[in-house]
Design an enzyme around this catalytic site. Structure first.
Site, PDB file in Angstrom:
ATOM      1  N   SER A 168       9.999  -5.230 -38.460  1.00 35.99           N
ATOM      2  CA  SER A 168       8.957  -4.198 -38.369  1.00 35.99           C
ATOM      3  C   SER A 168       8.611  -3.784 -39.793  1.00 35.99           C
ATOM      4  CB  SER A 168       9.520  -2.987 -37.614  1.00 35.99           C
ATOM      5  OG  SER A 168       8.699  -1.850 -37.781  1.00 35.99           O
TER       6      SER A 168
ATOM      7  N   TYR B 150      15.865   3.762 -36.393  1.00 36.29           N
ATOM      8  CA  TYR B 150      15.101   2.517 -36.197  1.00 36.29           C
ATOM      9  C   TYR B 150      14.898   1.810 -37.547  1.00 36.29           C
ATOM     10  CZ  TYR B 150      11.245  -0.494 -34.511  1.00 36.29           C
ATOM     11  OH  TYR B 150      10.433  -1.563 -34.187  1.00 36.29           O
TER      12      TYR B 150
HETATM   13  P1  NAP Z   1       8.661  -4.250 -25.431  1.00 44.98           P
HETATM   14  O1  NAP Z   1       7.577  -4.795 -24.590  1.00 44.98           O
HETATM   15  O2  NAP Z   1       9.319  -2.968 -25.052  1.00 44.98           O
HETATM   16  O3  NAP Z   1       9.748  -5.393 -25.578  1.00 44.98           O
HETATM   17  C1  NAP Z   1      11.095  -5.201 -25.826  1.00 44.98           C
HETATM   18  C2  NAP Z   1      11.842  -6.319 -25.154  1.00 44.98           C
HETATM   19  O4  NAP Z   1      13.209  -6.261 -25.530  1.00 44.98           O
HETATM   20  C3  NAP Z   1      11.782  -6.243 -23.629  1.00 44.98           C
HETATM   21  O5  NAP Z   1      11.342  -7.489 -23.125  1.00 44.98           O
HETATM   22  C4  NAP Z   1      13.208  -5.958 -23.198  1.00 44.98           C
HETATM   23  O6  NAP Z   1      13.509  -6.663 -22.007  1.00 44.98           O
HETATM   24  C5  NAP Z   1      14.004  -6.510 -24.377  1.00 44.98           C
HETATM   25  N1  NAP Z   1      15.280  -5.842 -24.537  1.00 44.98           N
HETATM   26  C6  NAP Z   1      15.525  -4.542 -24.809  1.00 44.98           C
HETATM   27  N2  NAP Z   1      16.828  -4.307 -24.843  1.00 44.98           N
HETATM   28  C7  NAP Z   1      17.439  -5.496 -24.587  1.00 44.98           C
HETATM   29  C8  NAP Z   1      18.794  -5.902 -24.471  1.00 44.98           C
HETATM   30  N3  NAP Z   1      19.802  -5.039 -24.617  1.00 44.98           N
HETATM   31  N4  NAP Z   1      19.053  -7.208 -24.204  1.00 44.98           N
HETATM   32  C9  NAP Z   1      18.042  -8.078 -24.044  1.00 44.98           C
HETATM   33  N5  NAP Z   1      16.746  -7.762 -24.142  1.00 44.98           N
HETATM   34  C10 NAP Z   1      16.463  -6.474 -24.401  1.00 44.98           C
HETATM   35  O7  NAP Z   1       8.171  -4.007 -26.918  1.00 44.98           O
HETATM   36  P2  NAP Z   1       7.581  -4.978 -28.045  1.00 44.98           P
HETATM   37  O8  NAP Z   1       6.660  -4.140 -28.832  1.00 44.98           O
HETATM   38  O9  NAP Z   1       7.103  -6.265 -27.485  1.00 44.98           O
HETATM   39  O10 NAP Z   1       8.883  -5.207 -28.947  1.00 44.98           O
HETATM   40  C11 NAP Z   1       9.351  -6.473 -29.356  1.00 44.98           C
HETATM   41  C12 NAP Z   1       9.946  -6.373 -30.753  1.00 44.98           C
HETATM   42  O11 NAP Z   1       8.926  -6.043 -31.685  1.00 44.98           O
HETATM   43  C13 NAP Z   1      11.033  -5.305 -30.925  1.00 44.98           C
HETATM   44  O12 NAP Z   1      12.101  -5.829 -31.691  1.00 44.98           O
HETATM   45  C14 NAP Z   1      10.326  -4.210 -31.705  1.00 44.98           C
HETATM   46  O13 NAP Z   1      11.220  -3.431 -32.472  1.00 44.98           O
HETATM   47  C15 NAP Z   1       9.378  -5.033 -32.549  1.00 44.98           C
HETATM   48  N6  NAP Z   1       8.215  -4.294 -33.058  1.00 44.98           N
HETATM   49  C16 NAP Z   1       7.348  -3.673 -32.187  1.00 44.98           C
HETATM   50  C17 NAP Z   1       6.264  -2.968 -32.702  1.00 44.98           C
HETATM   51  C18 NAP Z   1       5.282  -2.258 -31.795  1.00 44.98           C
HETATM   52  O14 NAP Z   1       4.543  -1.397 -32.282  1.00 44.98           O
HETATM   53  N7  NAP Z   1       5.187  -2.585 -30.526  1.00 44.98           N
HETATM   54  C19 NAP Z   1       6.058  -2.914 -34.090  1.00 44.98           C
HETATM   55  C20 NAP Z   1       6.951  -3.561 -34.931  1.00 44.98           C
HETATM   56  C21 NAP Z   1       8.024  -4.250 -34.401  1.00 44.98           C
HETATM   57  P3  NAP Z   1      14.507  -6.099 -20.874  1.00 44.98           P
HETATM   58  O15 NAP Z   1      14.136  -4.687 -20.630  1.00 44.98           O
HETATM   59  O16 NAP Z   1      14.275  -7.024 -19.721  1.00 44.98           O
HETATM   60  O17 NAP Z   1      15.880  -6.252 -21.432  1.00 44.98           O
END
Ligand code: NAP
Length: 252
Positions: free
Chosen positions: A137, A150
């Site tokens: 991120s 975070y």
């Molecule tokens: P998201 O849709 O909430 O995705 C998070 C994913 O992580 C879900 O599919 C969830 O699946 C999985 N997860 C959470 N805890 C887990 C665990 N203990 N074991 C296995 N899987 C787990 O959000 P996203 O935005 O796509 O996030 C993906 C990545 O991008 C994250 O690392 C986040 O920090 C990063 N990111 C996001 C943003 C943003 O603004 N959206 C910006 C920068 C970076 P389950 O619930 O099925 O486990």
């Protein structure tokens, strides 16, 4: 396109948001994908729409479950690409942040990356190709209010990325991090709701607050993140190693 034909990619958190977009994009380049996460039903539903994809239940914080899930993933052939995408976030001023919440974030965002990367070492070492891509991120590159826990986790991921790139410099494996600003997913939606409830702002104002952190004044789309991941997976990107690539519209 078939740059990744014959390659197998594991994507943690592959059932939603960025992970799902990555799975679709790598499939378009010819890879077969293994989607991991805790919610098996949601993963199976996602996998049904992606050619050749399989869903494997895995909580990345549980080393025994990770070992078992990666054994399942390597049935029929070794793993070539790991996208450490599973992650969680929350917003809390530091004086209200307790140790349990701090650890909850590190357990998924840092320990999860550790366990999953350990699980693919034997697949990647000694081969002619390998990729580890960590979805970090912009919070892995700079600070921000209410996200010290975070930020700490994503800085750790960037640190691990850089260290492994050096340590594995003599192999055919590259390790890179992708560092997006706010991406339009469930995670950003939670941040919008938190701003609304903490400040009384309207939804439009809360979205604008997140979008304004990006000089392009917008939330990033999941496909844009997936495009960068696909580029890092391309065989011609071998020289790109140990990088933390900002996807933030040019934020200073
Ligand atoms: P998201 O849709 O909430 O995705 C998070 C994913 O992580 C879900 O599919 C969830 O699946 C999985 N997860 C959470 N805890 C887990 C665990 N203990 N074991 C296995 N899987 C787990 O959000 P996203 O935005 O796509 O996030 C993906 C990545 O991008 C994250 O690392 C986040 O920090 C990063 N990111 C996001 C943003 C943003 O603004 N959206 C910006 C920068 C970076 P389950 O619930 O099925 O486990």
């Amino acid at each position: 396109m078939s740059a990744l034909k014959g390659r197998k990619a594991v994507i943690t958190g592959g059932g939603t948001g960025i992970g799902l977009a990555v799975a679709k994009r790598l499939t378009a380049d010819g890879a077969t994908t293994v989607l991991m996460g805790r919610n098996l039903e949601r993963l199976q539903e996602a996998a049904r729409d992606i050619d050749g994809a399989i869903a494997v239940q895995c909580d990345v914080t549980d080393p025994a479950m990770v070992a078992q899930a990666f054994d399942t993933a390597r049935e029929g052939g070794k793993i070539d690409i790991l996208v450490n995408n599973a992650g969680i976030a929350s917003g809390r001023p530091f004086h209200k942040l307790d140790y349990d919440e701090f650890r909850r974030i590190q357990n998924v965002n840092v320990d999860g990356v550790f366990h999953c990367t350990k699980a693919v070492v034997k697949d990647l070492m000694g081969g002619d190709y390998g990729r580890v891509i960590n979805i970090a991120s912009v919070a892995g590159l700079r600070g921000g209010p209410y996200i010290s826990h975070y930020c700490a986790s994503k800085h750790a991921v960037v640190g691990m990325t850089k260290a492994l790139a050096v340590e594995w410099g003599q192999t055919k494996v590259t390790v890179n991090a992708v560092c997006p600003a706010y991406v339009e997913t469930a995670m950003a939606e939670n941040a919008i709701k938190t701003i609304m409830s903490n400040t009384g702002r309207s939804r439009e104002e809360a979205v604008a607050e997140l979008a304004d952190m990006n000089p392009q004044r917008r939330l990033i789309q999941v496909e844009e993140v997936a495009e960068t991941v696909a580029w890092l997976c391309h065989p011609n990107s071998f020289t790109v190693n140990g990088q933390a690539i900002s996807l933030d519209g040019g934020a200073p």
